[in-house]
Design a protein around this motif. Structure first.
Motif, mmCIF file in Angstrom:
data_model
loop_
_atom_site.group_PDB
_atom_site.id
_atom_site.type_symbol
_atom_site.label_atom_id
_atom_site.label_comp_id
_atom_site.label_asym_id
_atom_site.label_seq_id
_atom_site.Cartn_x
_atom_site.Cartn_y
_atom_site.Cartn_z
ATOM 1 N N CYS A 183 0.858 -1.191 0.000
ATOM 2 C CA CYS A 183 0.000 0.000 0.000
ATOM 3 C C CYS A 183 0.889 1.234 0.000
ATOM 4 C CB CYS A 183 -0.889 0.040 1.244
ATOM 5 S SG CYS A 183 -2.212 -1.169 1.186
ATOM 6 N N PHE A 232 -5.819 -5.228 7.461
ATOM 7 C CA PHE A 232 -5.335 -6.184 6.459
ATOM 8 C C PHE A 232 -3.818 -6.105 6.414
ATOM 9 C CE2 PHE A 232 -9.582 -5.322 4.462
ATOM 10 C CZ PHE A 232 -10.082 -6.576 4.703
ATOM 11 N N GLY A 235 -5.949 -6.973 -1.753
ATOM 12 C CA GLY A 235 -4.764 -6.516 -1.021
ATOM 13 C C GLY A 235 -5.133 -5.913 0.309
ATOM 14 N N THR A 281 -2.977 -3.065 -2.062
ATOM 15 C CA THR A 281 -3.394 -2.263 -3.202
ATOM 16 C C THR A 281 -2.768 -2.843 -4.469
ATOM 17 O OG1 THR A 281 -3.394 -0.315 -1.750
ATOM 18 C CG2 THR A 281 -3.518 0.101 -4.116
ATOM 19 N N ASN A 324 -7.147 1.282 -5.817
ATOM 20 C CA ASN A 324 -7.315 2.526 -5.070
ATOM 21 C C ASN A 324 -7.182 3.705 -6.014
ATOM 22 O OD1 ASN A 324 -7.936 1.475 -2.647
ATOM 23 N ND2 ASN A 324 -5.885 1.620 -1.776
HETATM 24 S S1 SF4 Z 1 -5.397 0.965 0.968
HETATM 25 FE FE1 SF4 Z 1 -6.754 -0.742 1.563
HETATM 26 S S2 SF4 Z 1 -5.405 -2.399 2.229
HETATM 27 FE FE2 SF4 Z 1 -4.157 -0.499 2.121
HETATM 28 S S3 SF4 Z 1 -4.189 0.276 4.203
HETATM 29 FE FE3 SF4 Z 1 -5.879 1.281 3.110
HETATM 30 S S4 SF4 Z 1 -7.690 -0.040 3.458
HETATM 31 FE FE4 SF4 Z 1 -5.863 -1.226 4.028
#
Ligand code: SF4
Length: 360
Positions: free
Chosen positions: A10, A19, A56, A58, A91
């Motif tokens: 990410c 996660f 994920g 991401t 994202n």
């Molecule tokens: S982008 Fe998605 S997987 Fe990454 S920290 Fe944020 S919520 Fe979690």
């Protein structure tokens, strides 16, 4: 077989998220991840996956070249047929025109993590994404005309009113989605927001009810506690998994189920790269059946006799287990017939309590 690939990278960590993912991964680690993934996928002996879900993390943080390699690994080892559902999480801040075009060439379903259209609420969530990135990502997805378009939203955020929530849903619908996941904010203990505020249950329930009211105006209906879809746009991967379908999981922290044993891969990328074996958990057949039964009670349609194919416990036995578990639960929370069992909309709100009674 349903296949899940976890891409554990990410750009930054959101405040509510537990996660497994690495923010700011060191140089070269994505290539090492893809090398190991390729080895695991080659060894999987899977030929014809029913569904593939790339989550994920991401996945779209990967560069175009890395995404091409990921898709090459999948198509080089597996033979997804024409109706295989292939989903990818994305994202907004990571999507570019080139990536959008590449994704469209490979996946059938894109899932955009918006969480809220309101910048102040995203800030509360610790969600690092600009308004312009959301607008641009939606435009790219609309231009590419994906078969299915999901967006994720969160409700019950401190400072969020019912009107703000209705507005978020309205904006999502205007993006052209045919699927939406609406999650109540329940920060995991390990997340940055974990334990930092009290959840207002009453307003969360009002927002849960408002979601259905707003979405059904657009023929997008709840089919699981947190998921809504236009007819035929349900996520087949998730539906299969909720019903106890086999799931092969790849990548750090990926969780799988082979019909008997659950497995979970190491949630440490270094250990996973070093070949640490996944943890296995084999339940006795009745416990496994009860667990599968409880999970699919999250769906609006619940179970019916023809769907229940878990041999270890017959439909009649399982229905009886459910009936006994529900003895002290008000009848307005569930509907039980000779050939079907399901929770009512009110009952879905108490799924956690009901599941605890069903699971051994
Ligand atoms: S982008 Fe998605 S997987 Fe990454 S920290 Fe944020 S919520 Fe979690």
């Amino acid at each position: 077989m349903n296949c899940y690939i976890h891409v554990p990278f990410c750009r930054s960590k959101c405040g509510y998220c537990a996660f497994y993912s690495e923010a700011n991964a060191e140089n070269g680690v994505v290539e090492r991840y893809l090398d190991k993934l390729e080895k695991d996928v080659k060894e999987s002996q899977i030929l014809y996956p029913q569904t593939i879900y790339i989550g994920g993390g991401t996945p779209t943080l990967l560069s175009v070249a890395q995404l091409k390699r990921l898709f090459g690994i999948i198509s080089g080892c597996w033979r997804p047929n024409a109706d295989c559902e292939i989903s990818i999480e994305c994202n907004p801040e990571t999507l570019t025109p080139e990536k959008a075009e590449l994704l469209r060439s490979f996946v059938t379903r894109i899932s955009l993590g918006i969480q809220s259209f309101d910048p102040a609420l995203r800030k509360t969530l610790g969600r690092n994404c600009s308004q312009s990135a959301i607008i641009e990502a939606v435009k790219l997805i609309q231009t590419q005309k994906f078969d299915h378009f999901n967006c994720d939203l969160i409700y019950g955020i401190p400072g969020q009113t019912l009107e703000m929530w209705r507005s978020d849903i309205g904006q999502a619908v205007k993006c052209g989605i045919d699927h939406i996941s609406c999650y109540s904010l329940t920060p995991e203990e390990q997340s940055v927001l974990g334990g930092t505020f009290l959840i207002d249950d009453d307003s969360a329930v009002s927002m849960y009810e408002a979601a259905q009211q707003e979405l059904e105006k657009h023929s997008i209906n709840r089919y699981e506690i947190s998921n809504y879809a236009a007819a035929g746009a349900e996520c087949r991967h998730n539906v299969n998994v909720w019903r106890g379908g086999k799931l092969a999981a790849f990548g750090p922290s990926g969780a799988g189920f082979d019909g008997v044993t659950r497995s979970i891969n190491s949630d440490n990328i270094r250990n996973w790269l070093d070949g640490e074996l996944s943890e296995k958990d084999t339940l006795i057949p009745e416990a496994r059946c009860r667990e599968i039964f409880a999970v699919n009670l999250r769906t609006v349609s619940g179970w019916n006799r023809s769907l229940w194919q878990q041999n270890a416990v017959s439909w009649d036995e399982m229905r009886e287990i459910f009936r006994t578990a529900m003895e002290s639960i008000p009848e307005r929370f569930y509907i039980i017939n000779e050939d079907s069992v399901r929770l009512t909309p009110d009952g879905l709100l108490y799924w956690n309590d009901i599941a605890e009674r069903v699971i051994l």
